[in-house]
Design a protein around this motif. Structure first.
Motif, PDB file in Angstrom:
ATOM      1  N   LEU A 276      -4.537  -0.818   8.760  1.00  0.00           N
ATOM      2  CA  LEU A 276      -3.235  -1.491   8.703  1.00  0.00           C
ATOM      3  C   LEU A 276      -3.244  -2.684   7.748  1.00  0.00           C
ATOM      4  CD1 LEU A 276      -2.383  -1.460  12.527  1.00  0.00           C
ATOM      5  CD2 LEU A 276      -1.742   0.223  10.798  1.00  0.00           C
ATOM      6  N   THR A 277      -3.894  -2.534   6.609  1.00  0.00           N
ATOM      7  CA  THR A 277      -3.933  -3.606   5.614  1.00  0.00           C
ATOM      8  C   THR A 277      -3.191  -3.258   4.328  1.00  0.00           C
ATOM      9  OG1 THR A 277      -6.002  -2.754   4.682  1.00  0.00           O
ATOM     10  CG2 THR A 277      -6.179  -4.421   6.429  1.00  0.00           C
ATOM     11  N   TYR A 278      -2.850  -2.001   4.132  1.00  0.00           N
ATOM     12  CA  TYR A 278      -2.149  -1.529   2.931  1.00  0.00           C
ATOM     13  C   TYR A 278      -3.015  -1.624   1.674  1.00  0.00           C
ATOM     14  CZ  TYR A 278       1.741  -2.065   6.140  1.00  0.00           C
ATOM     15  OH  TYR A 278       2.547  -1.991   7.245  1.00  0.00           O
ATOM     16  N   LEU A 279      -4.315  -1.733   1.827  1.00  0.00           N
ATOM     17  CA  LEU A 279      -5.192  -1.699   0.667  1.00  0.00           C
ATOM     18  C   LEU A 279      -5.321  -0.258   0.171  1.00  0.00           C
ATOM     19  CD1 LEU A 279      -8.092  -4.096   1.718  1.00  0.00           C
ATOM     20  CD2 LEU A 279      -6.137  -4.598   0.232  1.00  0.00           C
ATOM     21  N   ARG A 280      -5.399  -0.112  -1.135  1.00  0.00           N
ATOM     22  CA  ARG A 280      -5.526   1.226  -1.715  1.00  0.00           C
ATOM     23  C   ARG A 280      -6.911   1.818  -1.441  1.00  0.00           C
ATOM     24  NH1 ARG A 280      -4.228  -0.164  -7.727  1.00  0.00           N
ATOM     25  NH2 ARG A 280      -4.933  -2.207  -6.978  1.00  0.00           N
ATOM     26  N   VAL A 281      -6.923   3.131  -1.314  1.00  0.00           N
ATOM     27  CA  VAL A 281      -8.160   3.843  -1.000  1.00  0.00           C
ATOM     28  C   VAL A 281      -8.449   4.856  -2.093  1.00  0.00           C
ATOM     29  CG1 VAL A 281      -9.328   5.364   0.632  1.00  0.00           C
ATOM     30  CG2 VAL A 281      -7.792   3.577   1.473  1.00  0.00           C
ATOM     31  N   VAL A 282      -9.670   4.845  -2.596  1.00  0.00           N
ATOM     32  CA  VAL A 282     -10.136   5.857  -3.548  1.00  0.00           C
ATOM     33  C   VAL A 282     -11.103   6.770  -2.809  1.00  0.00           C
ATOM     34  CG1 VAL A 282     -11.358   6.292  -5.699  1.00  0.00           C
ATOM     35  CG2 VAL A 282      -9.859   4.291  -5.506  1.00  0.00           C
ATOM     36  N   PRO A 283     -10.744   8.026  -2.571  1.00  0.00           N
ATOM     37  CA  PRO A 283     -11.625   8.928  -1.804  1.00  0.00           C
ATOM     38  C   PRO A 283     -13.036   9.018  -2.350  1.00  0.00           C
ATOM     39  CG  PRO A 283      -9.447   9.897  -2.077  1.00  0.00           C
ATOM     40  CD  PRO A 283      -9.460   8.666  -2.921  1.00  0.00           C
ATOM     41  N   ALA A 284     -13.183   8.938  -3.663  1.00  0.00           N
ATOM     42  CA  ALA A 284     -14.529   9.022  -4.249  1.00  0.00           C
ATOM     43  C   ALA A 284     -15.411   7.862  -3.796  1.00  0.00           C
ATOM     44  CB  ALA A 284     -14.427   9.035  -5.780  1.00  0.00           C
ATOM     45  N   ASP A 285     -14.809   6.693  -3.597  1.00  0.00           N
ATOM     46  CA  ASP A 285     -15.586   5.547  -3.108  1.00  0.00           C
ATOM     47  C   ASP A 285     -16.035   5.760  -1.676  1.00  0.00           C
ATOM     48  OD1 ASP A 285     -15.290   4.244  -5.513  1.00  0.00           O
ATOM     49  OD2 ASP A 285     -13.497   3.147  -4.898  1.00  0.00           O
ATOM     50  N   LEU A 286     -15.192   6.369  -0.871  1.00  0.00           N
ATOM     51  CA  LEU A 286     -15.590   6.669   0.503  1.00  0.00           C
ATOM     52  C   LEU A 286     -16.717   7.700   0.531  1.00  0.00           C
ATOM     53  CD1 LEU A 286     -12.149   6.805   2.359  1.00  0.00           C
ATOM     54  CD2 LEU A 286     -13.779   4.911   2.251  1.00  0.00           C
ATOM     55  N   GLU A 287     -16.663   8.667  -0.361  1.00  0.00           N
ATOM     56  CA  GLU A 287     -17.747   9.649  -0.446  1.00  0.00           C
ATOM     57  C   GLU A 287     -19.055   8.970  -0.854  1.00  0.00           C
ATOM     58  OE1 GLU A 287     -16.645  12.930  -2.913  1.00  0.00           O
ATOM     59  OE2 GLU A 287     -14.705  13.202  -1.926  1.00  0.00           O
TER      60      GLU A 287
ATOM     61  N   ILE B  66      -9.379   2.983   8.024  1.00  0.00           N
ATOM     62  CA  ILE B  66      -8.885   2.675   6.693  1.00  0.00           C
ATOM     63  C   ILE B  66      -7.365   2.544   6.699  1.00  0.00           C
ATOM     64  CG2 ILE B  66     -10.839   3.888   5.655  1.00  0.00           C
ATOM     65  CD1 ILE B  66      -8.969   6.217   5.075  1.00  0.00           C
ATOM     66  N   SER B  67      -6.816   2.177   5.541  1.00  0.00           N
ATOM     67  CA  SER B  67      -5.374   2.157   5.368  1.00  0.00           C
ATOM     68  C   SER B  67      -4.892   3.567   5.032  1.00  0.00           C
ATOM     69  CB  SER B  67      -4.992   1.150   4.274  1.00  0.00           C
ATOM     70  OG  SER B  67      -5.701   1.417   3.080  1.00  0.00           O
ATOM     71  N   ASP B  68      -3.614   3.694   4.692  1.00  0.00           N
ATOM     72  CA  ASP B  68      -3.029   5.021   4.495  1.00  0.00           C
ATOM     73  C   ASP B  68      -3.733   5.816   3.398  1.00  0.00           C
ATOM     74  OD1 ASP B  68      -1.270   4.435   6.450  1.00  0.00           O
ATOM     75  OD2 ASP B  68       0.434   4.033   5.140  1.00  0.00           O
ATOM     76  N   CYS B  69      -4.013   7.058   3.726  1.00  0.00           N
ATOM     77  CA  CYS B  69      -4.651   7.981   2.784  1.00  0.00           C
ATOM     78  C   CYS B  69      -4.420   9.385   3.321  1.00  0.00           C
ATOM     79  CB  CYS B  69      -6.140   7.675   2.674  1.00  0.00           C
ATOM     80  SG  CYS B  69      -7.068   8.805   1.615  1.00  0.00           S
ATOM     81  N   ASP B  70      -4.115  10.328   2.456  1.00  0.00           N
ATOM     82  CA  ASP B  70      -3.877  11.680   2.921  1.00  0.00           C
ATOM     83  C   ASP B  70      -5.171  12.301   3.431  1.00  0.00           C
ATOM     84  OD1 ASP B  70      -3.456  14.755   2.612  1.00  0.00           O
ATOM     85  OD2 ASP B  70      -1.452  13.877   2.474  1.00  0.00           O
ATOM     86  N   LEU B  71      -5.099  12.920   4.578  1.00  0.00           N
ATOM     87  CA  LEU B  71      -6.288  13.477   5.212  1.00  0.00           C
ATOM     88  C   LEU B  71      -6.968  14.523   4.339  1.00  0.00           C
ATOM     89  CD1 LEU B  71      -7.843  13.253   7.948  1.00  0.00           C
ATOM     90  CD2 LEU B  71      -6.569  15.284   8.678  1.00  0.00           C
ATOM     91  N   SER B  72      -6.192  15.251   3.552  1.00  0.00           N
ATOM     92  CA  SER B  72      -6.772  16.303   2.703  1.00  0.00           C
ATOM     93  C   SER B  72      -7.659  15.723   1.608  1.00  0.00           C
ATOM     94  CB  SER B  72      -5.665  17.152   2.087  1.00  0.00           C
ATOM     95  OG  SER B  72      -4.859  16.376   1.216  1.00  0.00           O
ATOM     96  N   ASP B  73      -7.454  14.451   1.258  1.00  0.00           N
ATOM     97  CA  ASP B  73      -8.284  13.814   0.231  1.00  0.00           C
ATOM     98  C   ASP B  73      -9.647  13.399   0.766  1.00  0.00           C
ATOM     99  OD1 ASP B  73      -6.251  14.045  -1.656  1.00  0.00           O
ATOM    100  OD2 ASP B  73      -5.363  12.109  -1.121  1.00  0.00           O
ATOM    101  N   LEU B  74      -9.853  13.529   2.070  1.00  0.00           N
ATOM    102  CA  LEU B  74     -11.099  13.074   2.676  1.00  0.00           C
ATOM    103  C   LEU B  74     -12.012  14.228   3.082  1.00  0.00           C
ATOM    104  CD1 LEU B  74      -9.666  10.260   4.999  1.00  0.00           C
ATOM    105  CD2 LEU B  74     -10.563  10.047   2.684  1.00  0.00           C
ATOM    106  N   ILE B  75     -11.713  15.422   2.597  1.00  0.00           N
ATOM    107  CA  ILE B  75     -12.543  16.581   2.947  1.00  0.00           C
ATOM    108  C   ILE B  75     -13.996  16.357   2.542  1.00  0.00           C
ATOM    109  CG2 ILE B  75     -12.960  19.010   2.439  1.00  0.00           C
ATOM    110  CD1 ILE B  75      -9.934  19.378   2.225  1.00  0.00           C
ATOM    111  N   GLY B  76     -14.207  15.872   1.335  1.00  0.00           N
ATOM    112  CA  GLY B  76     -15.568  15.613   0.861  1.00  0.00           C
ATOM    113  C   GLY B  76     -16.264  14.523   1.665  1.00  0.00           C
ATOM    114  N   PHE B  77     -15.532  13.480   2.000  1.00  0.00           N
ATOM    115  CA  PHE B  77     -16.114  12.387   2.787  1.00  0.00           C
ATOM    116  C   PHE B  77     -16.583  12.900   4.146  1.00  0.00           C
ATOM    117  CE2 PHE B  77     -15.187   9.412   6.266  1.00  0.00           C
ATOM    118  CZ  PHE B  77     -16.163   8.452   6.012  1.00  0.00           C
ATOM    119  N   PHE B  78     -15.749  13.682   4.827  1.00  0.00           N
ATOM    120  CA  PHE B  78     -16.108  14.178   6.149  1.00  0.00           C
ATOM    121  C   PHE B  78     -17.330  15.095   6.091  1.00  0.00           C
ATOM    122  CE2 PHE B  78     -11.463  13.506   7.389  1.00  0.00           C
ATOM    123  CZ  PHE B  78     -11.750  12.341   8.084  1.00  0.00           C
ATOM    124  N   GLN B  79     -17.496  15.812   5.022  1.00  0.00           N
ATOM    125  CA  GLN B  79     -18.662  16.685   4.891  1.00  0.00           C
ATOM    126  C   GLN B  79     -19.959  15.890   4.765  1.00  0.00           C
ATOM    127  OE1 GLN B  79     -17.642  19.065   1.484  1.00  0.00           O
ATOM    128  NE2 GLN B  79     -16.466  20.557   2.690  1.00  0.00           N
TER     129      GLN B  79
END
Length: 532
Positions: free
Chosen positions: A209-220, A234-247
């Motif tokens: 709930l901070t509205y900071l931008r998220v780069v999925p590659a950084d989470l990976e 995290i703040s808002d991010c589409d769940l489909s962009d986190l497939i690699g992170f979850f793996q």
């Protein structure tokens, strides 16, 4: 023999223990090291000067409940070897826009005067305070090499430039970075990249709930470099962009913050596979059509946050029926009494239940009358391990409160707000129900009751005072009839530390007299008409 004076040797031995002179210094250090409760610590420090000094030298953690209650210099002189410090700033009324932005609660004095002298400091928690980039720079310059935990809870005044400095300077020690609901100036995503690239020991990262931008590659990258990561919000991010992170994040146990968008192809979520250890989950957007994504792992969930989803009452029923192992559940009152009935039948291990109001948001209107005594009674009977209940209700009765007192013996935190949407409430005043609840729930530490005029009489207030022996924090709103009710209430509150009054009818004179009758009271707030 009875009535005879004790032998001098025995008396001397007893007195030497009481004043500490007969106990070796090392033993006192070891014993006090096992005493964590601050009130026990305080009592021990009052035994004698020696115990007071050893308490000062061995105290590892201190919470300052109000940043203006003590000066940083005084705290440093009293506890020079602190490893953990928590400081609270603005009153909770700030969460409801009732405190001006320039009210105060600046972190600078605390950071400037304590960061360097507190050589053992490893953890800092600031809540509802104004923290600047310069403050964080001074902190990491002094303690960056050993800072393990930095919590900025609902703070404001800093930017991602300072977070980048934190990520670089605390790269080998930082295990927890908590920024939930902070107001942060977003100057770029480099802070997250640097944190992911340089920190191999991070356990918890929270910028929910901070509205900071998220780069999925950084989470990976974070998941790849930091195998110890178990909690990410995290703040808002589409769940489909986190497939690699979850793996990659195979150790992850808690996740919250992503959304499932109704726009575009829904098939993009088909490949989402959540980590096998995940047991705490929450999304910032999810509707009826997307709910089935949670079904495959719902049986292992221990914590579920549905406050920001757009689910109907029926959706809640279907989803919660598949979650038998929940310990924590957070929802909106759209869940209704029918949904709480499912909770009662399914979630027998439930310990914490939070029901927020949802009728202020489009698409989250309550159904079937919202939450009433029917749903609360069902939960009380069916979920007997409950320790925490916080709920906005449309109706409430004495019987429902009595049921909670009868069945919820582990309850230590109880908060109820009665909404004003319905003209007629079934059963007011709630004097007898409140008395039964307090009599039955003997472990209560926090108690909040926000009703409407006529919800609790002066007699009911006196009941609260009589049966509040273990309660340390209390919020009362729209309660009582006269000043006499407040005085009767105060006469019984011997252990109350903090009191908040909202929209009550008491005079300033009665408030002053009541404060004098509560010997343990450290904080009183009666200026704002805010909810909990």
């Amino acid at each position: 023999m009875r009535g005879e004076a004790p032998e001098p040797r025995r008396l001397s031995r007893a007195l030497s223990f009481l004043d500490g002179s007969g106990v070796p210094e090392e033993a006192l250090h070891l014993v006090l090291g096992y005493v964590d409760d601050p009130r026990d610590r305080e009592a021990a420090s009052l035994a004698c000067r020696r115990w007071h000094r050893i308490d000062a030298l061995t105290r590892k953690h201190v919470t300052v409940p109000f940043c203006y209650a003590v000066s940083p210099a005084r705290l440093l002189a009293r506890f020079p070897h602190l490893e953990s410090l928590a400081v609270k700033g603005k009153p909770r009324a700030a969460m409801f826009g009732l405190i001006p932005d320039d009210w105060g609660a600046y972190a600078r004095p605390w950071v400037a005067e304590l960061a360097a002298p507190l050589e053992c400091l490893k953890a800092l928690h600031l809540r509802r305070m104004v923290v600047t980039d310069d403050d964080l720079e001074a902190l990491v310059r002094a303690r960056g090499h050993m800072l393990q935990e930095l919590k900025l809870d609902k703070c404001s005044g800093f930017s991602t430039d300072a977070l980048r400095l934190v990520a670089r300077s605390c790269s080998r020690s930082l295990r927890t970075l908590f920024l939930e609901e902070c107001s942060i100036t977003d100057n770029g995503t480099e802070w997250l990249h640097d944190l992911a690239a340089n920190n191999p020991v991070l356990v918890t990262l929270n910028f929910y709930l901070t509205y900071l931008r998220v780069v999925p590659a950084d989470l990976e990258l974070l998941a790849r470099n930091c195998k110890s990561l178990i909690s990410l919000k995290i703040s808002d991010c589409d769940l489909s962009d986190l497939i690699g992170f979850f793996q990659i994040a195979t150790s992850l146990e808690e996740f919250a913050g992503a959304e499932i968008s109704e726009q575009g192809e829904f098939t993009k979520y088909a490949d989402v596979k959540l980590p096998s250890k995940l047991c705490s989950f929450g999304l910032t957007f999810m509707g009826t059509n997307e709910m089935h994504i949670i079904f495959p792992f719902s049986a292992v969930l221990k914590k579920l946050d549905l406050q920001y989803t757009f689910l109907t009452t029926e959706d809640h029923c279907q989803l919660i029926a598949k979650c038998p192992n929940l310990l924590v559940l957070a929802v909106r009152n759209v869940i209704g009494d029918r949904g709480l009935g499912i909770v009662a039948d399914t979630c027998k291990k439930l310990q914490r239940l939070r029901i927020e109001r949802g009728d202020d948001d489009p698409g989250m209107q309550e159904e079937e009358g919202g939450v009433s005594q029917v749903g609360l009674t069902a939960v009380a009977v069916g979920c007997r391990e409950l320790e925490n209940i916080a709920a906005y209700v449309s109706d409430i009765t004495n019987g429902a409160l009595e049921s909670i007192g009868t069945f919820c013996k582990n309850l230590y935190d109880f908060r109820i707000v009665l909404l004003d949407k319905q003209e007629r409430i079934t059963d007011l005043p709630l004097d007898n129900g409140v008395r039964a609840l307090l009599r039955g729930c003997t472990k209560l530490r926090r108690f909040a009751l926000y009703l409407r005029p006529g919800g609790l009489s002066d007699l009911g207030l006196s009941y609260i005072g009589q049966h509040s022996g273990t309660i340390q924090y209390m919020l009362l709103g729209n309660l009582g009839e006269t000043d006499g009710g407040l005085i009767s209430f105060a006469a019984g509150c011997r252990n109350l530390l903090k009191l908040e009054l909202r929209s009550c009818c008491f005079s300033e004179r009665a408030l002053a007299l009541a404060m004098l009758q509560m010997p343990s009271l450290r904080s009183a707030d009666g200026r704002w008409a805010a909810l909990y």
